[in-house]
Design a protein around this motif. Structure first.
Motif, PDB file in Angstrom:
ATOM      1  N   GLU A 124      58.733  64.012   7.981  1.00 23.68           N
ATOM      2  CA  GLU A 124      58.982  64.755   9.250  1.00 23.68           C
ATOM      3  C   GLU A 124      57.621  64.310  10.231  1.00 23.68           C
ATOM      4  O   GLU A 124      57.941  63.932  11.357  1.00 23.68           O
ATOM      5  N   VAL A 125      56.577  64.307   9.425  1.00 21.91           N
ATOM      6  CA  VAL A 125      55.348  63.959  10.524  1.00 21.91           C
ATOM      7  C   VAL A 125      55.381  62.596  11.045  1.00 21.91           C
ATOM      8  O   VAL A 125      55.366  62.117  12.154  1.00 21.91           O
ATOM      9  N   LEU A 126      56.018  61.536  10.218  1.00 23.29           N
ATOM     10  CA  LEU A 126      56.107  60.133  10.451  1.00 23.29           C
ATOM     11  C   LEU A 126      57.138  60.096  11.641  1.00 23.29           C
ATOM     12  O   LEU A 126      56.802  59.282  12.529  1.00 23.29           O
ATOM     13  N   LYS A 127      58.412  60.886  11.362  1.00 21.57           N
ATOM     14  CA  LYS A 127      59.398  60.586  12.413  1.00 21.57           C
ATOM     15  C   LYS A 127      58.779  61.160  13.863  1.00 21.57           C
ATOM     16  O   LYS A 127      59.123  60.687  14.766  1.00 21.57           O
ATOM     17  N   ALA A 128      58.056  62.334  13.680  1.00 26.40           N
ATOM     18  CA  ALA A 128      57.696  62.859  14.866  1.00 26.40           C
ATOM     19  C   ALA A 128      56.629  61.922  15.605  1.00 26.40           C
ATOM     20  O   ALA A 128      56.748  62.098  16.941  1.00 26.40           O
ATOM     21  N   GLU A 129      56.013  61.310  14.846  1.00 23.79           N
ATOM     22  CA  GLU A 129      55.028  60.498  15.572  1.00 23.79           C
ATOM     23  C   GLU A 129      55.772  59.317  16.325  1.00 23.79           C
ATOM     24  O   GLU A 129      55.348  58.968  17.470  1.00 23.79           O
ATOM     25  N   ALA A 130      56.716  58.506  15.613  1.00 24.29           N
ATOM     26  CA  ALA A 130      57.475  57.828  16.126  1.00 24.29           C
ATOM     27  C   ALA A 130      58.105  58.188  17.427  1.00 24.29           C
ATOM     28  O   ALA A 130      58.272  57.572  18.588  1.00 24.29           O
ATOM     29  N   SER A 131      58.809  59.478  17.376  1.00 26.35           N
ATOM     30  CA  SER A 131      59.624  59.693  18.404  1.00 26.35           C
ATOM     31  C   SER A 131      58.711  60.182  19.509  1.00 26.35           C
ATOM     32  O   SER A 131      59.147  60.022  20.888  1.00 26.35           O
ATOM     33  N   ALA A 132      57.588  60.623  19.331  1.00 23.46           N
ATOM     34  CA  ALA A 132      56.408  60.963  20.546  1.00 23.46           C
ATOM     35  C   ALA A 132      56.100  59.522  21.269  1.00 23.46           C
ATOM     36  O   ALA A 132      56.006  59.695  22.463  1.00 23.46           O
ATOM     37  N   LEU A 133      55.964  58.603  20.460  1.00 26.36           N
ATOM     38  CA  LEU A 133      55.686  57.375  21.174  1.00 26.36           C
ATOM     39  C   LEU A 133      56.934  56.892  22.044  1.00 26.36           C
ATOM     40  O   LEU A 133      56.588  56.495  23.373  1.00 26.36           O
ATOM     41  N   THR A 134      57.884  57.219  21.626  1.00 29.74           N
ATOM     42  CA  THR A 134      59.251  56.804  22.420  1.00 29.74           C
ATOM     43  C   THR A 134      59.256  57.642  23.594  1.00 29.74           C
ATOM     44  O   THR A 134      59.492  57.183  24.874  1.00 29.74           O
ATOM     45  N   ARG A 135      58.773  58.912  23.838  1.00 32.91           N
ATOM     46  CA  ARG A 135      58.714  59.785  24.897  1.00 32.91           C
ATOM     47  C   ARG A 135      57.762  59.636  25.853  1.00 32.91           C
ATOM     48  O   ARG A 135      58.029  59.745  27.099  1.00 32.91           O
ATOM     49  N   LEU A 136      56.361  59.306  25.436  1.00 34.19           N
ATOM     50  CA  LEU A 136      55.473  59.422  26.187  1.00 34.19           C
ATOM     51  C   LEU A 136      55.053  58.042  26.548  1.00 34.19           C
ATOM     52  O   LEU A 136      54.822  57.087  25.680  1.00 34.19           O
ATOM     53  N   ARG A 137      54.967  57.789  27.897  1.00 37.15           N
ATOM     54  CA  ARG A 137      54.669  56.335  28.298  1.00 37.15           C
ATOM     55  C   ARG A 137      53.459  56.678  29.256  1.00 37.15           C
ATOM     56  O   ARG A 137      53.502  57.195  30.344  1.00 37.15           O
ATOM     57  N   HIS A 138      52.451  55.956  28.738  1.00 39.25           N
ATOM     58  CA  HIS A 138      51.063  55.619  29.591  1.00 39.25           C
ATOM     59  C   HIS A 138      50.300  54.584  29.171  1.00 39.25           C
ATOM     60  O   HIS A 138      50.391  54.076  27.876  1.00 39.25           O
ATOM     61  N   PRO A 139      49.449  54.012  30.047  1.00 40.21           N
ATOM     62  CA  PRO A 139      48.769  52.782  29.751  1.00 40.21           C
ATOM     63  C   PRO A 139      47.812  52.825  28.492  1.00 40.21           C
ATOM     64  O   PRO A 139      47.473  52.041  27.978  1.00 40.21           O
ATOM     65  N   SER A 140      47.299  54.235  28.101  1.00 40.66           N
ATOM     66  CA  SER A 140      46.517  54.481  27.316  1.00 40.66           C
ATOM     67  C   SER A 140      47.057  55.135  25.958  1.00 40.66           C
ATOM     68  O   SER A 140      46.340  55.693  25.013  1.00 40.66           O
ATOM     69  N   ILE A 141      48.471  55.045  26.039  1.00 37.35           N
ATOM     70  CA  ILE A 141      49.089  55.535  24.669  1.00 37.35           C
ATOM     71  C   ILE A 141      49.945  54.334  24.135  1.00 37.35           C
ATOM     72  O   ILE A 141      50.519  53.386  25.087  1.00 37.35           O
ATOM     73  N   LEU A 142      49.726  54.074  23.004  1.00 34.42           N
ATOM     74  CA  LEU A 142      50.673  53.071  22.523  1.00 34.42           C
ATOM     75  C   LEU A 142      51.980  52.781  22.702  1.00 34.42           C
ATOM     76  O   LEU A 142      52.603  53.862  22.730  1.00 34.42           O
ATOM     77  N   GLU A 143      52.268  51.513  23.196  1.00 34.23           N
ATOM     78  CA  GLU A 143      53.643  51.316  23.902  1.00 34.23           C
ATOM     79  C   GLU A 143      54.684  50.939  22.866  1.00 34.23           C
ATOM     80  O   GLU A 143      54.422  50.330  21.953  1.00 34.23           O
ATOM     81  N   MET A 144      55.807  51.995  22.835  1.00 33.40           N
ATOM     82  CA  MET A 144      56.787  51.632  21.888  1.00 33.40           C
ATOM     83  C   MET A 144      57.756  50.504  22.557  1.00 33.40           C
ATOM     84  O   MET A 144      58.011  50.653  23.675  1.00 33.40           O
ATOM     85  N   VAL A 145      58.138  49.475  21.519  1.00 34.66           N
ATOM     86  CA  VAL A 145      59.058  48.353  22.119  1.00 34.66           C
ATOM     87  C   VAL A 145      60.572  48.650  21.458  1.00 34.66           C
ATOM     88  O   VAL A 145      61.496  48.415  22.288  1.00 34.66           O
ATOM     89  N   GLU A 146      60.486  48.899  20.216  1.00 31.75           N
ATOM     90  CA  GLU A 146      61.965  49.261  19.504  1.00 31.75           C
ATOM     91  C   GLU A 146      61.834  50.474  18.839  1.00 31.75           C
ATOM     92  O   GLU A 146      60.983  51.363  18.260  1.00 31.75           O
TER      93      GLU A 146
END
Length: 841
Positions: A91-113
């Motif tokens: 659950e935590v791992l999926k939430a981490e990946a989902s948050a990266l998909t939603r949040l877009r900022h130069p100081s936040i890790l960028e999700m590509v796929e």
């Protein structure tokens, strides 16, 4: 089959679209070039970030670089977990990946796929990363993946502040899990926020405040999916407050750990009581830290959240006021684009003096990409390029070819402003050292060619100054066929005195590279077209002519170089010293021509003398070989061969070689029979010459002065070196004038030592006429024969039965043999008439 089917269904879109854990160019698109700003050297080895396995990858079509994050559900650590713990982990791992998909900022890790889940794994792709902060903290005892200095740490903290500001003000989230594992360093060296699986929203879905949850630490659940009590703010655990200042407290603990070898200020060991015990205490062991850093940490690690700075005010602390940090802040994309052109120019001028304050990694990963991006403005190029080349000096050739050269290549054809080409030409040596031979010829040398075609004389001069070094490092064909013609065009077209002199200096450097044909056929005619009488041009031409005169052959010097030097030496603007310089070169080259041509003539004369000696020696060897052959034949037959040149002192018989024709002792090769003293009816003869002059006189062909007469025929004078004839005939013939026995009727069986002509006649009617031929080395033709009607076997062959005699007239010369030995052959059948026989035929 089941395993294959399982593997097929386990495949994801990411695994099908990317070459995982392979450098750019691998797989099906190996020939696709890497995009600008990428390099296989920046690919990091696989690493672990918490529970994630991170590997480098490249897209199979676009070759875009990414980092693929994979979680294996079947790992041993996960299989040992209880079902609830495993469910919480996923659950935590999926939430981490989902948050990266939603949040877009130069100081936040960028999700590509986005995240993909199969029966065996969780997988998603982000921007390329190098390491987590936990794996790069200096002084931890392990080799850091990324070398961090103070400037880079300061820059990273400021980037985290920007990311927290976005989370708090825009996303309305509390990260609540700031720590070394949740901070990622990407391929550009930027610090990015990750680990967003435990974020706490400030507002509940219904619109009210989020309900506080009691923090716990479960030893049966991986620590990565739980909040760390070592970095947890005391108000969250003790006061049940959900405030954004809690992340600032965690950031203070992170800054402390980075400067203290990864140790947080307090070790609470996952215990709430430990957190309560350390709350409100000042961070220990800060005496060794910088004063500005101590002040910053005291403001961050506090009991009360209201006394802490915010992410917006934190950059104003003196700790972040150093010149390198201010430089990085000014160069940041969000700030630099808003600056005026004058401000940018001033910044680029001062950046050159500040670059040495940055680490190599920071210059390569942070500053260089920003500079390359700003090179789109051609007016800034003269000020950006010096900084780019300063950083490029620390790059490896592969990094330079992939990071810098693609951005520089379009600039090689830009001629305005001229400062661009001047800067590029000043760094031509570095460009050559950082590229391989083919890349330099194909991509960098056009810069020199475009500079030679420039309308600005200063650019042409700078390009011409670079040519001598190029001649020593590039292929001869490139110099011969490309560079030399272009320099010649500049030499012919320019009307600028300095450029003209620069081309002559270039020609002087190219003399040692060009071959003699190019010098005589191209460069000499080119220099002959110089019409200016300026001493600078004249003296520069003199230097080129002198260098050529020492390399080309003497004929070119005498016919091409020296005439031009004499003509130029009469220049009206030359002073005395310059004229004497001309005379010194002319004398130097003239002496070279004189010495070499004299040596050539000596060698030619010596060769002619050797040829004449060889011809005469061959003739002498031929004569010597005849004597040696005669000796060899004599030894082979067991008898000594009598020398041809020996003469009988008791008689003049040897003076007449035709007398030997009538010698009947043909079989006696050792000692010839004694000859009687000739009478008035005998053959008139003269002594054989023995001196070299006489031998040479003998070799001259001349008609015989003697004539052989008889009652029925007369012999003409024979030519030189006629063969010996021995014949037998059935016709009775009498030869008078000698009292020797008759010839034997058999053909001769041995070669006589002294060649002579002997004729043996046979009176047998049944025996056919036979003729034996022998070759005398030195025949002397002076003979008088008389034929008698009857010749008996008892009649001496060397005496004539008739009293008639034939006295030969005096010979004009003595003939020497000129034909080689002839083989024996059968003669025609003899008759009773001597007219049928010609001994000279």
């Amino acid at each position: 089959m089941f395993a294959v089917a399982t593997s097929f269904f386990a495949r994801t879109a990411i695994s099908q679209s990317y070459n995982i854990a392979s450098p750019p160019g691998a797989g099906s698109r190996a020939s696709t070039p890497a995009p600008s700003g990428t390099s296989s050297a920046t690919y990091s080895p696989p690493l672990n970030v918490g529970l994630w396995r991170v590997q480098s990858a490249s897209h199979k079509v676009t070759n875009k670089r990414v980092s693929v994050w994979t979680f294996d559900k079947r790992s041993a650590d996960i299989e040992r977990l209880r079902p609830l713990a495993k469910e919480r982990t996923l659950e935590v791992l999926k939430a981490e990946a989902s948050a990266l998909t939603r949040l877009r900022h130069p100081s936040i890790l960028e999700m590509v796929e986005p995240l993909e889940e199969t029966r065996t794994e969780l997988i998603f792709a982000t921007e390329p990363i190098l390491s987590s902060l936990e794996l790069s903290i200096p002084g931890t005892g392990r080799s850091p993946i990324v070398e961090l200095d103070e400037v880079e740490i300061q820059k990273g903290i400021l980037q985290i502040c920007k990311g927290l500001s976005f989370l708090h003000s825009s996303a309305l989230l509390i990260h609540s899990n700031i720590g070394p594992e949740s901070i990622i360093i990407n391929s550009a060296g930027d610090w990015k926020i990750a680990g967003l699986g435990l974020t706490i929203p400030l507002m509940a879905p219904g619109g009210g405040p989020t309900r506080w949850e009691f923090p716990t630490f479960d030893g049966h659940v991986p620590a990565y999916v739980q909040r760390s009590f070592d970095y947890m703010a005391p108000e969250y655990a003790l006061d049940e407050q959900l405030v954004t200042a809690s992340d600032i407290y965690s950031l203070g603990c992170l800054i402390y750990a980075v400067h203290c070898k990864g140790n947080p200020p307090f070790k609470n060991h996952g215990s709430l009581s430990g957190l309560r015990e350390h709350a409100g205490r000042p961070a220990p062991n800060m005496e060794a830290l910088d004063g500005d850093l101590q002040a910053l940490l005291r403001s961050l690690i506090t009991r009360q959240p209201t006394t802490r700075p915010t992410p917006v005010t934190l950059p104003s602390y003196p700790f972040f006021s150093s010149l390198p940090i201010s430089t990085l802040n000014f160069l940041d994309r969000s700030n630099f684009t808003a600056k005026t052109r004058e401000e940018k120019i001033s910044f680029m001028k001062g950046l050159t003096n500040v670059l040495d304050k940055f680490s190599d990694g920071l210059r390569t990963r942070k500053i260089l990409p920003s500079l390359l991006e700003e090179m789109k403005d051609t007016h800034l190029l003269p000020y950006i390029l010096p900084n780019v080349f300063s950083i490029a000096n620390i790059l490896s050739p592969s990094q330079f070819a992939s990071l810098v050269l693609p951005s520089l290549k379009p600039l090689f054809a830009i001629k305005e402003p001229p400062q661009n080409m001047l800067t590029l030409l000043d760094n031509l040596t570095m460009l050559q050292n950082k590229t391989d031979k083919n890349t330099f010829r194909e991509q960098v040398l056009p810069l020199v060619y475009n500079a030679l075609d420039s309308e600005h004389a200063v650019v042409q001069e700078r390009a011409l100054k670079s040519v001598p070094d190029l001649c020593e490092s590039i292929d001869y064909a490139e110099v011969q066929n490309v560079i030399f013609p272009r320099v010649a065009v500049v030499f012919s077209k320019t009307r600028v005195l300095t450029v003209k002199v620069a081309t002559l200096v270039t020609f002087l450097a190219m003399v040692k590279t060009l071959d003699q044909s190019s010098l005589t056929q191209k460069l000499v005619p080119l220099l002959s077209k110089v019409r200016t009488k300026e001493p600078a041009v004249t003296m520069a031409t003199l230097n080129v002519q002198e260098a050529m005169g020492l390399k080309v052959d003497r004929e070119a010097v005498a016919t091409l170089v020296l005439p031009q030097l004499w003509a130029m030496s009469m220049g009206p603007l030359l002073n005395l010293d310059q004229f004497q310089r001309f005379m010194a070169v002319i004398r130097k080259l003239g002496e070279r021509v004189e010495e070499e041509h004299k040596q050539f003539l000596r060698d030619s004369q010596r060769l002619e003398d050797r040829s004449a000696t060889a011809v005469n020696g061959a003739a002498g060897m031929h004569a010597t070989s005849s004597v040696d052959f005669a000796s060899l034949v004599g030894r082979a037959n067991g008898a000594a061969v009598k020398p041809d040149s020996s003469a009988d002192t008791s008689t003049s018989w040897d003076d007449d070689p035709w007398a030997s024709i009538l010698n009947d002792n043909a079989s006696d090769l050792t000692s010839p029979p004694a000859l009687p003293t000739p009478t008035t009816n005998s053959l008139q003869s003269r002594s054989m010459p023995s001196s070299p002059q006489q031998s040479a006189f003998q070799s001259r062909p001349s008609p015989l002065a003697s004539t052989v007469t008889s009652s029925s025929f007369s012999f003409p004078s024979p030519p030189a070196q006629r063969p010996t004839y021995a014949t037998s005939s059935t016709s009775p013939t009498t030869i008078t004038g000698f009292s020797q026995p008759t010839f034997p009727l058999q053909p001769q069986q041995q070669q006589p030592p002294r060649p002579n002509y002997g004729i043996s006649l046979s009176t047998s009617p049944s025996t056919p006429s036979q003729l034996s031929v022998q070759q005398p080395p030195k025949p002397n033709y002076n003979i008088s024969l008389s034929a008698a009607p009857n010749l008996s076997a008892s009649t001496p062959p060397m005496a004539f039965s008739s009293p008639r005699t034939a006295t030969p007239p005096a010979m004009g010369g003595i003939l020497a043999p000129s034909k080689p030995s002839q083989p024996s052959w059968s003669a025609k059948k003899a008759t009773n008439n001597w007219e049928d026989f010609d001994p000279l035929a």
